[in-house]
Design a protein around this motif. Structure first.
Motif, PDB file in Angstrom:
ATOM      1  N   PRO A  47      -2.906  -3.027   7.335  1.00 51.66           N
ATOM      2  CA  PRO A  47      -3.566  -3.890   7.434  1.00 51.66           C
ATOM      3  C   PRO A  47      -4.794  -4.994   6.556  1.00 51.66           C
ATOM      4  N   ARG A  48      -5.578  -3.409   5.747  1.00 51.24           N
ATOM      5  CA  ARG A  48      -6.769  -3.777   4.324  1.00 51.24           C
ATOM      6  C   ARG A  48      -5.435  -3.901   3.612  1.00 51.24           C
ATOM      7  N   LEU A  49      -4.697  -3.744   3.399  1.00 48.97           N
ATOM      8  CA  LEU A  49      -3.790  -3.362   1.960  1.00 48.97           C
ATOM      9  C   LEU A  49      -2.632  -4.920   2.290  1.00 48.97           C
ATOM     10  N   ARG A  50      -2.668  -5.425   3.560  1.00 48.62           N
ATOM     11  CA  ARG A  50      -2.250  -6.385   3.279  1.00 48.62           C
ATOM     12  C   ARG A  50      -2.592  -7.483   3.603  1.00 48.62           C
ATOM     13  N   SER A  51      -3.862  -7.354   3.901  1.00 51.10           N
ATOM     14  CA  SER A  51      -5.115  -9.002   3.633  1.00 51.10           C
ATOM     15  C   SER A  51      -5.528  -8.560   2.034  1.00 51.10           C
ATOM     16  N   ALA A  52      -5.142  -8.159   0.712  1.00 51.42           N
ATOM     17  CA  ALA A  52      -5.247  -8.101   0.279  1.00 51.42           C
ATOM     18  C   ALA A  52      -4.642  -8.612  -0.996  1.00 51.42           C
ATOM     19  N   ILE A  53      -3.350  -7.722  -0.624  1.00 51.76           N
ATOM     20  CA  ILE A  53      -2.079  -8.798  -1.414  1.00 51.76           C
ATOM     21  C   ILE A  53      -2.104  -9.987  -1.072  1.00 51.76           C
ATOM     22  N   GLN A  54      -1.963 -10.014   0.130  1.00 50.71           N
ATOM     23  CA  GLN A  54      -2.166 -12.343   0.617  1.00 50.71           C
ATOM     24  C   GLN A  54      -2.936 -12.154   0.293  1.00 50.71           C
TER      25      GLN A  54
END
Length: 253
Positions: A47-54
């Motif tokens: 989820p942290r990666l997904r948040s950063a990519i968004q």
């Protein structure tokens, strides 16, 4: 919600991030790299990666930059070793400040952070000073214009698994457990809720109210000084103030 949230909203409205686009891209790339290093390159399980990519996509970060940052994190592209270091300190009126950094040079970073605290009328504290005060949460923002009746949105938030709902100016802020951010986000979207933003954040358990505009200006200047440090990723504080005080203080920056 605490004043640092209002401060972030005002920064966004004034286009402060657009004026620092290259610097913002560097910070987002660091966050993507660290997230991929710690949790792997699969956005569905990280989820942290997904948040950063968004966040990168929201700010029109080129797809190649995002992809390269992921590969640096997973080791597919050789790069400098980044370390996450958190700092805690005091600001004007005794407010608590929590600073997240990502760096390849610890000595440079601590020097910059300490100097920013000192010049801003604050003081760098010992590790662990305020770590207990800031809870890691998921944060989803929905525009007030879509739900003029708060209870209508609250019902959907509860159905989707959210923990809390608060209004902050022209936005609703929906809080979730840290690991549930995107589960709740996806559930809300299936319920036709239009989401403006979704991110991982830290929320203070207690707040310190500031009612004087000049004192609020001092706090905002310190937060901005810290945020401007190259290695600083995010700055959180427990200060709070009314929308009116925040607007007046922001105009004096």
């Amino acid at each position: 919600m605490a004043g640092h949230s209002k401060w972030a909203n005002i920064q966004h409205r004034k286009g402060a991030q657009d004026a620092k686009r290259n610097k913002l891209f560097t910070k987002i790339a660091k966050e993507i790299q660290i997230a991929a290093k710690l949790g792997g390159g699969d956005v569905d399980s990280n989820p942290r990666l997904r948040s950063a990519i968004q966040l990168g996509k929201k700010n029109s970060m080129p797809a190649k930059n995002i992809d390269n940052a992921i590969k640096r994190g997973t080791g597919e592209i050789e790069s400098e070793a980044l370390a996450e270091i958190n700092y805690e300190g005091y600001g004007p009126n005794g407010i608590a400040i929590f600073v997240e950094t990502s760096t390849d040079n610890k000595n440079r970073t601590v020097s910059d952070v300490r100097s920013s605290f000192t010049k801003g009328g604050g003081q760098l504290g010992a590790n662990g000073s305020f770590d207990w005060m800031f809870e890691r949460k998921g944060l989803i923002k929905v525009a007030y214009e879509h739900y003029k009746v708060e209870d209508d949105l609250l019902e959907l938030v509860m159905e989707a698994g959210g923990e809390d709902l608060k209004r902050d100016g022209d936005m609703y802020e929906i809080y979730t457990a840290y690991e549930d951010l995107f589960t709740v986000k996806d559930a809300l979207e299936k319920l036709s809720v239009h989401i403006e933003e979704a991110e991982l954040t830290r929320v203070p358990k207690d707040t310190t109210e500031i009612t004087d505009v000049e004192e609020a200006v001092k706090v905002l200047k310190l937060l901005q000084r810290l945020d401007d440090c190259d290695d600083v990723m995010k700055v959180y504080s427990n200060f709070d103030c009314s929308d009116d005080v925040m607007e007046q203080a922001a105009d004096k920056l």
